[in-house]
Write a protein that holds these residues in place. Structure first.
Motif, PDB file in Angstrom:
ATOM      1  N   GLY A   1       8.676 -14.905  -7.068  1.00 36.48           N
ATOM      2  CA  GLY A   1       8.874 -16.207  -6.992  1.00 36.48           C
ATOM      3  C   GLY A   1       7.488 -16.321  -6.911  1.00 36.48           C
ATOM      4  N   ARG A   2       6.501 -14.537  -6.691  1.00 37.91           N
ATOM      5  CA  ARG A   2       4.553 -15.163  -6.027  1.00 37.91           C
ATOM      6  C   ARG A   2       4.454 -13.373  -6.662  1.00 37.91           C
ATOM      7  NH1 ARG A   2       4.679 -12.412  -1.243  1.00 37.91           N
ATOM      8  NH2 ARG A   2       5.571 -11.842  -0.136  1.00 37.91           N
ATOM      9  N   PRO A   3       3.540 -13.447  -6.811  1.00 35.01           N
ATOM     10  CA  PRO A   3       2.673 -12.239  -7.175  1.00 35.01           C
ATOM     11  C   PRO A   3       2.204 -11.663  -6.204  1.00 35.01           C
ATOM     12  CG  PRO A   3       0.803 -14.348  -7.606  1.00 35.01           C
ATOM     13  CD  PRO A   3       2.383 -15.016  -6.847  1.00 35.01           C
ATOM     14  N   LEU A   4       2.841 -10.408  -6.978  1.00 34.63           N
ATOM     15  CA  LEU A   4       2.341  -9.764  -5.734  1.00 34.63           C
ATOM     16  C   LEU A   4       1.626  -8.070  -6.150  1.00 34.63           C
ATOM     17  CD1 LEU A   4       5.843  -9.041  -3.538  1.00 34.63           C
ATOM     18  CD2 LEU A   4       3.600  -9.856  -2.563  1.00 34.63           C
ATOM     19  N   ARG A   5       1.368  -7.073  -5.786  1.00 36.98           N
ATOM     20  CA  ARG A   5       0.663  -5.410  -6.032  1.00 36.98           C
ATOM     21  C   ARG A   5       0.559  -5.103  -5.522  1.00 36.98           C
ATOM     22  NH1 ARG A   5      -4.767  -5.406  -4.489  1.00 36.98           N
ATOM     23  NH2 ARG A   5      -5.972  -6.759  -3.227  1.00 36.98           N
ATOM     24  N   TYR A   6       0.660  -3.691  -5.701  1.00 33.33           N
ATOM     25  CA  TYR A   6       0.728  -2.437  -5.761  1.00 33.33           C
ATOM     26  C   TYR A   6      -1.012  -1.957  -5.129  1.00 33.33           C
ATOM     27  CZ  TYR A   6       2.329   2.408  -4.378  1.00 33.33           C
ATOM     28  OH  TYR A   6       2.274   3.140  -3.980  1.00 33.33           O
ATOM     29  N   GLU A   7      -1.532  -1.700  -4.204  1.00 29.87           N
ATOM     30  CA  GLU A   7      -3.106  -0.821  -4.072  1.00 29.87           C
ATOM     31  C   GLU A   7      -2.423   1.392  -3.843  1.00 29.87           C
ATOM     32  OE1 GLU A   7      -6.981  -1.397  -1.461  1.00 29.87           O
ATOM     33  OE2 GLU A   7      -5.706  -3.322  -2.675  1.00 29.87           O
ATOM     34  N   GLU A   8      -2.918   1.985  -4.670  1.00 23.47           N
ATOM     35  CA  GLU A   8      -3.347   3.280  -4.066  1.00 23.47           C
ATOM     36  C   GLU A   8      -4.245   3.659  -2.676  1.00 23.47           C
ATOM     37  OE1 GLU A   8      -3.570   7.168  -6.688  1.00 23.47           O
ATOM     38  OE2 GLU A   8      -2.864   5.767  -7.665  1.00 23.47           O
ATOM     39  N   LEU A   9      -2.732   4.197  -2.084  1.00 23.91           N
ATOM     40  CA  LEU A   9      -4.090   5.303  -1.079  1.00 23.91           C
ATOM     41  C   LEU A   9      -3.884   6.431  -1.317  1.00 23.91           C
ATOM     42  CD1 LEU A   9      -1.926   3.562   1.616  1.00 23.91           C
ATOM     43  CD2 LEU A   9      -3.643   2.431   0.977  1.00 23.91           C
TER      44      LEU A   9
ATOM     45  N   ARG B   1       0.996   7.396   7.138  1.00 23.16           N
ATOM     46  CA  ARG B   1       1.633   6.600   7.008  1.00 23.16           C
ATOM     47  C   ARG B   1       2.883   7.189   7.260  1.00 23.16           C
ATOM     48  NH1 ARG B   1      -1.263   0.686   4.740  1.00 23.16           N
ATOM     49  NH2 ARG B   1      -2.527   0.639   5.613  1.00 23.16           N
ATOM     50  N   MET B   2       3.504   7.678   6.355  1.00 26.34           N
ATOM     51  CA  MET B   2       5.032   8.179   6.076  1.00 26.34           C
ATOM     52  C   MET B   2       5.468   9.309   7.438  1.00 26.34           C
ATOM     53  SD  MET B   2       3.869   9.675   2.048  1.00 26.34           S
ATOM     54  CE  MET B   2       5.880  10.343   2.245  1.00 26.34           C
ATOM     55  N   LEU B   3       4.438   9.532   7.686  1.00 24.78           N
ATOM     56  CA  LEU B   3       4.846  10.691   9.494  1.00 24.78           C
ATOM     57  C   LEU B   3       5.267   9.750   9.707  1.00 24.78           C
ATOM     58  CD1 LEU B   3       2.688  13.638   9.069  1.00 24.78           C
ATOM     59  CD2 LEU B   3       5.272  13.475   8.104  1.00 24.78           C
ATOM     60  N   GLY B   4       4.140   8.270  10.329  1.00 24.56           N
ATOM     61  CA  GLY B   4       4.112   7.657  11.609  1.00 24.56           C
ATOM     62  C   GLY B   4       5.540   6.910  12.472  1.00 24.56           C
ATOM     63  N   GLY B   5       6.317   7.537  11.399  1.00 23.82           N
ATOM     64  CA  GLY B   5       7.325   6.203  11.940  1.00 23.82           C
ATOM     65  C   GLY B   5       7.913   7.759  12.983  1.00 23.82           C
ATOM     66  N   GLY B   6       7.587   8.543  12.748  1.00 26.81           N
ATOM     67  CA  GLY B   6       8.710   9.837  13.176  1.00 26.81           C
ATOM     68  C   GLY B   6      10.252  10.014  12.081  1.00 26.81           C
ATOM     69  N   HIS B   7      10.092   9.040  10.859  1.00 29.35           N
ATOM     70  CA  HIS B   7      11.936   9.456  10.949  1.00 29.35           C
ATOM     71  C   HIS B   7      11.250  10.651   9.368  1.00 29.35           C
ATOM     72  CE1 HIS B   7      12.748   5.650  12.652  1.00 29.35           C
ATOM     73  NE2 HIS B   7      11.838   5.296  12.606  1.00 29.35           N
ATOM     74  N   MET B   8      10.096  11.306   9.304  1.00 28.92           N
ATOM     75  CA  MET B   8      10.175  12.348   8.112  1.00 28.92           C
ATOM     76  C   MET B   8       9.182  12.987   8.599  1.00 28.92           C
ATOM     77  SD  MET B   8       8.353  11.619   4.959  1.00 28.92           S
ATOM     78  CE  MET B   8       9.942   9.841   3.497  1.00 28.92           C
ATOM     79  N   THR B   9      10.331  14.307   7.977  1.00 32.35           N
ATOM     80  CA  THR B   9       9.405  15.470   8.523  1.00 32.35           C
ATOM     81  C   THR B   9       7.975  15.969   7.449  1.00 32.35           C
ATOM     82  OG1 THR B   9      10.659  17.067   7.444  1.00 32.35           O
ATOM     83  CG2 THR B   9      11.386  16.841   9.687  1.00 32.35           C
ATOM     84  N   PRO B  10       6.720  17.144   8.201  1.00 36.74           N
ATOM     85  CA  PRO B  10       5.865  16.292   7.135  1.00 36.74           C
ATOM     86  C   PRO B  10       6.083  17.372   5.829  1.00 36.74           C
ATOM     87  CG  PRO B  10       5.005  17.631   9.645  1.00 36.74           C
ATOM     88  CD  PRO B  10       6.653  17.140   9.722  1.00 36.74           C
ATOM     89  N   ASP B  11       7.576  18.627   6.156  1.00 31.32           N
ATOM     90  CA  ASP B  11       7.185  19.031   4.853  1.00 31.32           C
ATOM     91  C   ASP B  11       8.194  18.382   3.762  1.00 31.32           C
ATOM     92  OD1 ASP B  11      10.291  19.061   5.949  1.00 31.32           O
ATOM     93  OD2 ASP B  11      11.098  20.658   5.827  1.00 31.32           O
TER      94      ASP B  11
ATOM     95  N   TYR C   1       0.801  -1.557  -0.043  1.00 27.25           N
ATOM     96  CA  TYR C   1      -0.417  -0.134   0.028  1.00 27.25           C
ATOM     97  C   TYR C   1       1.044   1.031   0.022  1.00 27.25           C
ATOM     98  CZ  TYR C   1      -3.512  -3.318   1.856  1.00 27.25           C
ATOM     99  OH  TYR C   1      -4.386  -4.470   1.434  1.00 27.25           O
ATOM    100  N   GLY C   2       0.520   2.255  -1.086  1.00 28.67           N
ATOM    101  CA  GLY C   2       1.268   3.567  -1.236  1.00 28.67           C
ATOM    102  C   GLY C   2       0.824   4.358  -2.151  1.00 28.67           C
ATOM    103  N   PRO C   3       1.307   5.284  -1.740  1.00 28.24           N
ATOM    104  CA  PRO C   3       0.873   6.585  -2.916  1.00 28.24           C
ATOM    105  C   PRO C   3       0.970   6.400  -4.379  1.00 28.24           C
ATOM    106  CG  PRO C   3       2.979   7.561  -1.833  1.00 28.24           C
ATOM    107  CD  PRO C   3       2.471   6.031  -1.219  1.00 28.24           C
ATOM    108  N   TYR C   4       0.538   6.843  -5.703  1.00 33.20           N
ATOM    109  CA  TYR C   4       0.722   7.006  -6.470  1.00 33.20           C
ATOM    110  C   TYR C   4       0.823   6.400  -7.463  1.00 33.20           C
ATOM    111  CZ  TYR C   4      -0.945  11.953  -5.199  1.00 33.20           C
ATOM    112  OH  TYR C   4      -1.504  12.824  -4.252  1.00 33.20           O
TER     113      TYR C   4
END
Length: 274
Positions: free
Chosen positions: A202-210, A218-228, A146-149
């Motif tokens: 060797g297994r199918p994966l897919r990306y689902e847009e949030l 989610r990007m801010l949740g771990g505290g490793h990324m600033t809002p800007d 799960y992720g953006p764009y």
């Protein structure tokens, strides 16, 4: 002699290996020299000790520069007789501005190095293939990322190619005063990248847009990324939707061989996703 900062990191480790394979004398700087696994003949030292005496070339990881302070590090380099600095910069400097804090920070560092009077080369990669490691926990837990764009295009570059270009810039004069922009050899969406990792596993994966706001949380949740930084990245990804990334010829021009594909990167790192 060459000194490599961030010598056990994604890119620095490849710089060390390339220089060692070329027969150069190398000092690898790391926080824990005792735990460093380095090629034979490479000497490890603590980053904060900055043992630069006798070095002619210095590879700089920007994270180390920001940690130690650019003024202190550049002054020490000049005092020690370092002739050339090779900086791992970013292609984001080409779009630096108030809405691009990543590019702005790298551009400020480039300007400081230019102002030092030392020879320089700025290696400017775009998207790192290693950014895909952020999906490792999701892939280990299931078959959906799960992720953006989902349809945002980048041309992710293998860290080994960044290391090869940086080492070449240290070893000879051809890249002095240049700032090559690097990319991988193909434009891929985030959905493409996840699919390719699945093929390596060797297994199918897919990306689902949030939705953007959910992805931002989610990007801010771990505290490793600033809002800007999160906002800057999301805005950049939005611009990339439906627009294939430009492919740079610089890796092949400098190294004499095509850049490694993302599929190659996925195979090289498959253990990280299992």
């Amino acid at each position: 002699m060459f000194v490599v900062t961030g010598a056990t990191g994604n890119v620095g480790g490849h710089v060390v290996r390339e220089l060692a394979d070329a027969g150069a004398e190398v000092v690898a700087l790391t926080r824990d020299p005792g735990a460093a696994r380095l090629p034979e003949g490479v000497r490890a030292a603590r980053t904060d000790e900055l043992p630069l005496a006798g070095a002619t070339g210095l590879f700089l990881n920007p994270a180390v520069v920001w940690q130690l302070g650019a003024d202190r590090l550049l002054a020490r380099a000049k005092e020690s007789g370092v002739r050339r600095i090779v900086l791992l910069s970013s292609s984001s400097v080409l779009d630096a501005g108030p809405d691009n804090p990543i590019g702005t920070r790298h551009l400020e560092l480039e300007r400081a190095i230019k102002g030092s009077g030392l020879e320089w080369t700025f290696v400017r990669p775009g998207a790192f293939a290693a950014n895909a490691l952020q999906w490792a926990a999701q892939i280990k837990a299931g078959d959906v990322v799960y992720g953006p764009y989902a349809n945002a295009h980048t041309a992710p570059i293998h860290e080994a190619d960044m290391g090869a270009v940086a080492a070449r810039a240290l070893l000879d004069d051809a890249l002095a005063g240049q700032a090559p922009v690097l990319s991988g050899p193909e434009s891929l969406t985030f959905s493409d990248q996840v699919r390719i990792i699945g093929e390596a596993l060797g297994r199918p994966l897919r990306y689902e847009e949030l939705p953007r706001e959910v992805a931002r949380e989610r990007m801010l949740g771990g505290g490793h990324m600033t809002p800007d930084v999160a906002d800057s990245l999301l805005t950049m990804f939005a611009r990339y939707v439906g627009h294939p990334a430009e492919i740079s010829p610089e890796t092949e021009r400098v190294t004499g061989r095509p850049g490694r594909t993302f599929a190659r990167w996925a195979r090289d790192h498959v253990a990280a996703f299992r």
